[in-house]
Write a protein that holds these residues in place. Structure first.
Motif, PDB file in Angstrom:
ATOM      1  N   VAL A  88     -27.486 -21.959 -26.541  1.00 29.93           N
ATOM      2  CA  VAL A  88     -28.136 -23.229 -26.853  1.00 29.93           C
ATOM      3  C   VAL A  88     -29.294 -22.990 -27.799  1.00 29.93           C
ATOM      4  O   VAL A  88     -29.759 -21.868 -27.963  1.00 29.93           O
ATOM      5  CB  VAL A  88     -28.677 -23.920 -25.562  1.00 29.93           C
ATOM      6  N   ASP A  89     -29.778 -24.049 -28.408  1.00 33.75           N
ATOM      7  CA  ASP A  89     -30.933 -23.953 -29.290  1.00 33.75           C
ATOM      8  C   ASP A  89     -32.182 -24.076 -28.436  1.00 33.75           C
ATOM      9  O   ASP A  89     -32.701 -25.165 -28.209  1.00 33.75           O
ATOM     10  CB  ASP A  89     -30.891 -25.070 -30.336  1.00 33.75           C
ATOM     11  N   SER A  90     -32.678 -22.919 -27.939  1.00 35.49           N
ATOM     12  CA  SER A  90     -33.814 -22.917 -27.026  1.00 35.49           C
ATOM     13  C   SER A  90     -34.701 -21.729 -27.313  1.00 35.49           C
ATOM     14  O   SER A  90     -34.297 -20.794 -27.994  1.00 35.49           O
ATOM     15  CB  SER A  90     -33.323 -22.842 -25.576  1.00 35.49           C
ATOM     16  N   PRO A  91     -35.935 -21.733 -26.765  1.00 41.59           N
ATOM     17  CA  PRO A  91     -36.811 -20.576 -26.942  1.00 41.59           C
ATOM     18  C   PRO A  91     -36.191 -19.342 -26.318  1.00 41.59           C
ATOM     19  O   PRO A  91     -35.425 -19.443 -25.356  1.00 41.59           O
ATOM     20  CB  PRO A  91     -38.090 -20.987 -26.184  1.00 41.59           C
ATOM     21  N   PRO A  92     -36.479 -18.151 -26.837  1.00 43.35           N
ATOM     22  CA  PRO A  92     -35.926 -16.919 -26.276  1.00 43.35           C
ATOM     23  C   PRO A  92     -36.287 -16.756 -24.816  1.00 43.35           C
ATOM     24  O   PRO A  92     -37.395 -17.080 -24.397  1.00 43.35           O
ATOM     25  CB  PRO A  92     -36.573 -15.816 -27.130  1.00 43.35           C
ATOM     26  N   VAL A  93     -35.331 -16.242 -24.030  1.00 46.89           N
ATOM     27  CA  VAL A  93     -35.590 -15.996 -22.624  1.00 46.89           C
ATOM     28  C   VAL A  93     -36.687 -14.949 -22.511  1.00 46.89           C
ATOM     29  O   VAL A  93     -36.658 -13.918 -23.155  1.00 46.89           O
ATOM     30  CB  VAL A  93     -34.305 -15.503 -21.925  1.00 46.89           C
ATOM     31  N   ALA A 130     -38.689 -24.741 -12.146  1.00 52.12           N
ATOM     32  CA  ALA A 130     -38.177 -24.056 -13.332  1.00 52.12           C
ATOM     33  C   ALA A 130     -38.456 -24.896 -14.562  1.00 52.12           C
ATOM     34  O   ALA A 130     -38.613 -26.126 -14.479  1.00 52.12           O
ATOM     35  CB  ALA A 130     -36.672 -23.816 -13.201  1.00 52.12           C
ATOM     36  N   HIS A 131     -38.544 -24.225 -15.716  1.00 55.22           N
ATOM     37  CA  HIS A 131     -38.764 -24.939 -16.967  1.00 55.22           C
ATOM     38  C   HIS A 131     -37.507 -25.709 -17.370  1.00 55.22           C
ATOM     39  O   HIS A 131     -36.388 -25.230 -17.191  1.00 55.22           O
ATOM     40  CB  HIS A 131     -39.121 -23.960 -18.087  1.00 55.22           C
ATOM     41  N   GLU A 132     -37.716 -26.871 -17.926  1.00 56.14           N
ATOM     42  CA  GLU A 132     -36.591 -27.710 -18.347  1.00 56.14           C
ATOM     43  C   GLU A 132     -35.719 -27.002 -19.373  1.00 56.14           C
ATOM     44  O   GLU A 132     -34.492 -27.095 -19.319  1.00 56.14           O
ATOM     45  CB  GLU A 132     -37.120 -29.023 -18.928  1.00 56.14           C
ATOM     46  N   ASP A 133     -36.347 -26.277 -20.319  1.00 53.86           N
ATOM     47  CA  ASP A 133     -35.566 -25.564 -21.336  1.00 53.86           C
ATOM     48  C   ASP A 133     -34.661 -24.503 -20.720  1.00 53.86           C
ATOM     49  O   ASP A 133     -33.535 -24.294 -21.170  1.00 53.86           O
ATOM     50  CB  ASP A 133     -36.495 -24.908 -22.362  1.00 53.86           C
ATOM     51  N   VAL A 134     -35.169 -23.831 -19.682  1.00 51.08           N
ATOM     52  CA  VAL A 134     -34.378 -22.790 -19.032  1.00 51.08           C
ATOM     53  C   VAL A 134     -33.214 -23.409 -18.261  1.00 51.08           C
ATOM     54  O   VAL A 134     -32.069 -22.947 -18.342  1.00 51.08           O
ATOM     55  CB  VAL A 134     -35.260 -21.953 -18.090  1.00 51.08           C
ATOM     56  N   LEU A 135     -33.483 -24.474 -17.516  1.00 50.66           N
ATOM     57  CA  LEU A 135     -32.412 -25.146 -16.776  1.00 50.66           C
ATOM     58  C   LEU A 135     -31.342 -25.685 -17.710  1.00 50.66           C
ATOM     59  O   LEU A 135     -30.147 -25.697 -17.379  1.00 50.66           O
ATOM     60  CB  LEU A 135     -32.987 -26.294 -15.943  1.00 50.66           C
ATOM     61  N   SER A 136     -31.746 -26.112 -18.902  1.00 50.15           N
ATOM     62  CA  SER A 136     -30.801 -26.709 -19.848  1.00 50.15           C
ATOM     63  C   SER A 136     -29.823 -25.699 -20.428  1.00 50.15           C
ATOM     64  O   SER A 136     -28.876 -26.078 -21.128  1.00 50.15           O
ATOM     65  CB  SER A 136     -31.561 -27.401 -20.983  1.00 50.15           C
ATOM     66  N   LEU A 137     -30.031 -24.406 -20.148  1.00 52.04           N
ATOM     67  CA  LEU A 137     -29.035 -23.406 -20.535  1.00 52.04           C
ATOM     68  C   LEU A 137     -27.724 -23.641 -19.794  1.00 52.04           C
ATOM     69  O   LEU A 137     -26.659 -23.209 -20.232  1.00 52.04           O
ATOM     70  CB  LEU A 137     -29.558 -21.998 -20.229  1.00 52.04           C
ATOM     71  N   ILE A 189     -22.136 -16.694  -5.726  1.00 51.28           N
ATOM     72  CA  ILE A 189     -22.783 -16.838  -7.029  1.00 51.28           C
ATOM     73  C   ILE A 189     -21.751 -17.174  -8.098  1.00 51.28           C
ATOM     74  O   ILE A 189     -21.984 -18.033  -8.964  1.00 51.28           O
ATOM     75  CB  ILE A 189     -23.539 -15.547  -7.390  1.00 51.28           C
ATOM     76  N   TYR A 190     -20.602 -16.525  -8.049  1.00 51.52           N
ATOM     77  CA  TYR A 190     -19.524 -16.809  -9.011  1.00 51.52           C
ATOM     78  C   TYR A 190     -19.130 -18.282  -8.939  1.00 51.52           C
ATOM     79  O   TYR A 190     -18.992 -18.954  -9.969  1.00 51.52           O
ATOM     80  CB  TYR A 190     -18.319 -15.918  -8.706  1.00 51.52           C
ATOM     81  N   CYS A 191     -18.939 -18.793  -7.724  1.00 51.18           N
ATOM     82  CA  CYS A 191     -18.509 -20.188  -7.560  1.00 51.18           C
ATOM     83  C   CYS A 191     -19.595 -21.161  -8.021  1.00 51.18           C
ATOM     84  O   CYS A 191     -19.292 -22.211  -8.601  1.00 51.18           O
ATOM     85  CB  CYS A 191     -18.135 -20.451  -6.106  1.00 51.18           C
ATOM     86  N   THR A 192     -20.851 -20.822  -7.770  1.00 49.42           N
ATOM     87  CA  THR A 192     -21.946 -21.661  -8.251  1.00 49.42           C
ATOM     88  C   THR A 192     -22.029 -21.616  -9.765  1.00 49.42           C
ATOM     89  O   THR A 192     -22.282 -22.638 -10.412  1.00 49.42           O
ATOM     90  CB  THR A 192     -23.285 -21.203  -7.631  1.00 49.42           C
ATOM     91  N   ALA A 193     -21.804 -20.436 -10.342  1.00 52.42           N
ATOM     92  CA  ALA A 193     -21.794 -20.300 -11.805  1.00 52.42           C
ATOM     93  C   ALA A 193     -20.665 -21.121 -12.414  1.00 52.42           C
ATOM     94  O   ALA A 193     -20.812 -21.705 -13.493  1.00 52.42           O
ATOM     95  CB  ALA A 193     -21.653 -18.834 -12.192  1.00 52.42           C
ATOM     96  N   GLU A 194     -19.537 -21.196 -11.720  1.00 49.77           N
ATOM     97  CA  GLU A 194     -18.428 -22.040 -12.169  1.00 49.77           C
ATOM     98  C   GLU A 194     -18.871 -23.495 -12.206  1.00 49.77           C
ATOM     99  O   GLU A 194     -18.615 -24.213 -13.177  1.00 49.77           O
ATOM    100  CB  GLU A 194     -17.238 -21.860 -11.218  1.00 49.77           C
ATOM    101  N   LYS A 195     -19.546 -23.934 -11.183  1.00 51.20           N
ATOM    102  CA  LYS A 195     -20.022 -25.319 -11.098  1.00 51.20           C
ATOM    103  C   LYS A 195     -21.077 -25.611 -12.160  1.00 51.20           C
ATOM    104  O   LYS A 195     -21.093 -26.691 -12.762  1.00 51.20           O
ATOM    105  CB  LYS A 195     -20.600 -25.574  -9.704  1.00 51.20           C
ATOM    106  N   PHE A 196     -21.936 -24.632 -12.430  1.00 51.73           N
ATOM    107  CA  PHE A 196     -23.032 -24.824 -13.377  1.00 51.73           C
ATOM    108  C   PHE A 196     -22.642 -24.528 -14.825  1.00 51.73           C
ATOM    109  O   PHE A 196     -23.462 -24.693 -15.730  1.00 51.73           O
ATOM    110  CB  PHE A 196     -24.225 -23.940 -12.995  1.00 51.73           C
ATOM    111  N   GLY A 197     -21.401 -24.083 -15.043  1.00 53.01           N
ATOM    112  CA  GLY A 197     -20.943 -23.817 -16.401  1.00 53.01           C
ATOM    113  C   GLY A 197     -21.533 -22.568 -17.027  1.00 53.01           C
ATOM    114  O   GLY A 197     -21.752 -22.519 -18.244  1.00 53.01           O
ATOM    115  N   LEU A 198     -21.761 -21.533 -16.212  1.00 55.77           N
ATOM    116  CA  LEU A 198     -22.364 -20.288 -16.694  1.00 55.77           C
ATOM    117  C   LEU A 198     -21.324 -19.171 -16.669  1.00 55.77           C
ATOM    118  O   LEU A 198     -21.231 -18.386 -15.718  1.00 55.77           O
ATOM    119  CB  LEU A 198     -23.574 -19.925 -15.832  1.00 55.77           C
TER     120      LEU A 198
END
Length: 269
Positions: free
Chosen positions: A35-40, A62-69, A160-169
């Protein structure tokens, strides 16, 4: 009590001093490109979002920019889960311990125990895996969590894998699966419960975590069945996992019969 290992080509052997290279360096690049966001890891100035998690309503920030990843959070911050006045997101169905790992990943590119590259062996291993006095290594308590949603113990990396699936990570999914492959000494009931959870919380198109469990159970199904746990689970039914295990059983039986027929034909000739 029989305990089953999760085999991996990247599994380390004797204790050697790992290099300082970690998986999170690779992940940071992926996150920054997504995404177009500040560096982690940089100083973030976006608004702070409060997350209310689980049945006990644990609070995270958490910061909004980080969550928006995460596509999930990006949509949630614009949708019904978001209270714009107080900048809160309600996540009643999530596990606090798992969400903590997700947030750690979003900020740092990894979650504890970190995945470290052993330069000498050219393999990956978990942080503190060689220290018997530290949780987080292979087969230790930290490899599992008590998941309130299922009322039992699950492999943490599966959750964590299943949550990552839900969160699109997708990158977090790959990381969790690689870490799970480094654990050993997992009890049969935990493996089967985690496998059912994986099938219940991933789409039918998933070709990673489901295949991992299906291959493991089929390869060692005689041992699993002798434990009695698998038989009880299969009698409950309602899971595609056990339908596939049964199908594999039937296919193996059919193949065995065909082999016997071919052998007898060759003998007759």
């Amino acid at each position: 009590m029989f305990k089953r290992s999760f085999h991996s080509k990247d599994r380390a052997g004797k204790a050697v001093r790992p290099s300082k290279r970690s998986y999170r360096e690779h992940t940071r690049v992926k996150l920054q490109q997504s995404v177009d966001s500040p560096p982690v890891g940089s100083t973030l100035t976006s608004p702070i979002i409060t997350l209310i998690v689980g049945r006990d309503q644990r609070l995270f920030a958490a910061h909004e920019d980080v969550l928006s990843l995460s596509p999930f959070f990006s949509a949630a911050l614009k949708g019904q889960f978001y209270e714009s006045a107080s900048k809160r997101v309600d996540l009643p169905d999530e596990e606090p311990e798992i969400l903590s790992c997700v947030l750690e990943y979003l900020y740092k590119g990894d979650y504890y125990p970190r995945l470290l590259h052993n330069k000498r062996r050219n393999s990956w291993e978990l942080e503190d895996s060689q220290n018997p006095n530290t949780f987080g290594g292979r087969g230790s308590f930290e490899s599992t969590i008590n998941h309130t949603g299922v009322g039992g113990v699950l492999l943490k990396d599966t959750a964590i894998y299943c949550t990552a699936e839900k969160f699109g990570l997708d990158e977090l999914k790959r990381l969790a699966l690689r870490k799970q492959g480094l654990h050993s000494g997992i009890q049969i009931d935990v493996i089967l419960r985690s496998a059912r959870f994986a099938y219940d919380n991933t789409p039918d198109t998933d070709s990673r975590l489901r295949a991992h469990y299906l291959a493991l159970i089929i390869r060692s199904r005689k041992t699993f069945k002798r434990s009695g746990t698998m038989q009880a689970e299969m009698e409950i039914g309602g899971s595609k996992l056990y339908d596939e295990v049964l199908a594999a059983d039937q296919e193996d039986q059919a193949n065995a019969i065909l082999c016997q027929v071919f052998r007898s034909l060759r003998c007759d000739v």
